[in-house]
Motif scaffolding. Structure first.
Motif, PDB file in Angstrom:
ATOM      1  N   LEU A  50      48.224 -36.359 -60.416  1.00 46.52           N
ATOM      2  CA  LEU A  50      49.384 -36.759 -59.632  1.00 46.52           C
ATOM      3  C   LEU A  50      50.315 -37.611 -60.490  1.00 46.52           C
ATOM      4  N   ILE A  51      51.602 -37.517 -60.204  1.00 50.11           N
ATOM      5  CA  ILE A  51      52.620 -38.151 -61.035  1.00 50.11           C
ATOM      6  C   ILE A  51      53.572 -38.956 -60.160  1.00 50.11           C
ATOM      7  N   TYR A  57      59.600 -46.892 -63.071  1.00 50.16           N
ATOM      8  CA  TYR A  57      58.138 -46.817 -62.981  1.00 50.16           C
ATOM      9  C   TYR A  57      57.683 -45.424 -63.370  1.00 50.16           C
ATOM     10  N   LEU A  58      56.605 -45.355 -64.136  1.00 50.73           N
ATOM     11  CA  LEU A  58      56.043 -44.063 -64.535  1.00 50.73           C
ATOM     12  C   LEU A  58      54.522 -44.172 -64.469  1.00 50.73           C
ATOM     13  N   CYS A  59      53.893 -43.217 -63.804  1.00 48.61           N
ATOM     14  CA  CYS A  59      52.440 -43.254 -63.667  1.00 48.61           C
ATOM     15  C   CYS A  59      51.890 -41.837 -63.606  1.00 48.61           C
ATOM     16  N   VAL A  60      50.792 -41.606 -64.326  1.00 46.36           N
ATOM     17  CA  VAL A  60      50.040 -40.357 -64.249  1.00 46.36           C
ATOM     18  C   VAL A  60      48.611 -40.754 -63.917  1.00 46.36           C
ATOM     19  N   PHE A  61      48.056 -40.174 -62.850  1.00 46.62           N
ATOM     20  CA  PHE A  61      46.681 -40.511 -62.515  1.00 46.62           C
ATOM     21  C   PHE A  61      45.922 -39.295 -62.019  1.00 46.62           C
ATOM     22  N   LEU A  62      44.621 -39.385 -62.125  1.00 45.96           N
ATOM     23  CA  LEU A  62      43.711 -38.328 -61.683  1.00 45.96           C
ATOM     24  C   LEU A  62      43.122 -38.751 -60.353  1.00 45.96           C
ATOM     25  N   LYS A  63      43.173 -37.840 -59.365  1.00 46.07           N
ATOM     26  CA  LYS A  63      42.633 -38.149 -58.040  1.00 46.07           C
ATOM     27  C   LYS A  63      41.693 -37.044 -57.595  1.00 46.07           C
ATOM     28  N   ASN A  64      40.626 -37.433 -56.930  1.00 48.34           N
ATOM     29  CA  ASN A  64      39.712 -36.468 -56.320  1.00 48.34           C
ATOM     30  C   ASN A  64      40.181 -36.246 -54.887  1.00 48.34           C
ATOM     31  N   ARG A 144      58.514 -39.638 -71.674  1.00 46.95           N
ATOM     32  CA  ARG A 144      58.774 -38.402 -70.924  1.00 46.95           C
ATOM     33  C   ARG A 144      58.842 -37.199 -71.866  1.00 46.95           C
ATOM     34  N   GLU A 145      59.445 -37.395 -73.014  1.00 49.70           N
ATOM     35  CA  GLU A 145      59.578 -36.304 -73.990  1.00 49.70           C
ATOM     36  C   GLU A 145      58.200 -35.801 -74.439  1.00 49.70           C
ATOM     37  N   ILE A 146      57.271 -36.721 -74.638  1.00 46.85           N
ATOM     38  CA  ILE A 146      55.908 -36.328 -75.031  1.00 46.85           C
ATOM     39  C   ILE A 146      55.165 -35.715 -73.850  1.00 46.85           C
ATOM     40  N   LEU A 147      55.295 -36.333 -72.678  1.00 45.10           N
ATOM     41  CA  LEU A 147      54.552 -35.859 -71.503  1.00 45.10           C
ATOM     42  C   LEU A 147      54.969 -34.462 -71.058  1.00 45.10           C
ATOM     43  N   SER A 169      42.893 -27.467 -65.415  1.00 47.05           N
ATOM     44  CA  SER A 169      43.932 -27.822 -66.387  1.00 47.05           C
ATOM     45  C   SER A 169      45.284 -27.819 -65.699  1.00 47.05           C
ATOM     46  N   THR A 170      46.160 -28.659 -66.215  1.00 45.50           N
ATOM     47  CA  THR A 170      47.506 -28.730 -65.676  1.00 45.50           C
ATOM     48  C   THR A 170      48.478 -29.120 -66.779  1.00 45.50           C
ATOM     49  N   GLN A 171      49.673 -28.559 -66.685  1.00 44.56           N
ATOM     50  CA  GLN A 171      50.765 -28.892 -67.606  1.00 44.56           C
ATOM     51  C   GLN A 171      51.632 -29.952 -66.924  1.00 44.56           C
ATOM     52  N   LEU A 172      52.073 -30.925 -67.684  1.00 41.49           N
ATOM     53  CA  LEU A 172      52.920 -31.977 -67.123  1.00 41.49           C
ATOM     54  C   LEU A 172      54.404 -31.618 -67.263  1.00 41.49           C
ATOM     55  N   THR A 173      54.741 -30.390 -66.862  1.00 50.31           N
ATOM     56  CA  THR A 173      56.113 -29.895 -66.987  1.00 50.31           C
ATOM     57  C   THR A 173      57.082 -30.624 -66.062  1.00 50.31           C
ATOM     58  N   TYR A 174      56.554 -31.368 -65.117  1.00 49.54           N
ATOM     59  CA  TYR A 174      57.395 -32.151 -64.205  1.00 49.54           C
ATOM     60  C   TYR A 174      58.333 -33.067 -64.988  1.00 49.54           C
TER      61      TYR A 174
END
Length: 197
Positions: A50-51, A57-64, A144-147, A169-174
């Motif tokens: 989830l993003i 503010y910028l956050c990337v996290f993994l959720k179950n 953002r450019e790297i993500l 797997s997921t791409q962070l194309t957002y």
């Protein structure tokens, strides 16, 4: 026929009982198999990246988001465009400029197994940006450019699946969207003073 039934009534009852038993065992085994599949599915974890990406503010996290515990076996992060790879997002990020620091991040992923329970989340990367500070705004653009070219891959299992882990797997194309027309702010709520800041 009546004489046959009178002569062999004990055999007929025994054969009938045997047939009923065989049919009962067959249906019970089918029911047990269905119950076992149901039990496994009722504790299936579902990983989700989830993003939150706002101007401050910028956050990337993994959720179950599943119903059972998510057991993470391995995590790999890669950006083929930049030629970067690692075990966490933090490992492929640029070094923070002076007076800027990450709020939270997963620095290294080495344990054999990490478990997230139902609805539990794990921050992979989080930073607050001061919109009045140009250095922080430029750093956010660099992040953002790297993500935007980054892929996160997980090997995970549930409590029944130790031998055969699943892949996610997921791409962070957002992060590749155009920001010229979008201006959003993340606001934190102060519970004591009951207002946003």
């Amino acid at each position: 026929m009546k004489e046959f039934i009178e002569s062999y009534w004990e055999v007929i009852i025994a054969v009938s009982a045997l047939l009923v038993s065989v049919v009962s065992v067959y249906f019970n085994s089918k029911a047990l198999k269905i119950q076992r599949i149901h039990n496994q599915k009722s504790v299936t974890p579902i990983p989700k990246i989830l993003i939150n990406d706002h101007s401050n503010y910028l956050c990337v996290f993994l959720k179950n988001v599943g119903v059972g515990p998510l057991i993470i076996e391995k995590m790999v992060v890669s950006n083929r465009v930049e030629g970067l790879s690692g075990n966490t997002l933090y490992e492929i990020m640029p070094k923070c400029p002076k007076n800027i620091s990450w709020s939270r991040y997963l620095a290294s992923y080495r344990p054999k197994r990490t478990t997230l329970s139902q609805n539990e989340s794990m921050p992979l990367l989080e930073i607050f940006i001061d919109k009045q500070n140009q250095a922080e705004i430029d750093f956010q653009k660099e992040i953002r450019e790297i993500l935007k070219g980054t892929e996160i891959r997980l090997k995970y299992c549930d409590v029944y699946q130790y031998e055969e882990p699943s892949d996610y797997s997921t791409q962070l194309t957002y992060f590749s969207r155009d920001f010229s027309e979008v201006e959003t702010s993340y606001k934190r709520f102060d519970l004591i003073n009951e207002n946003y800041y």
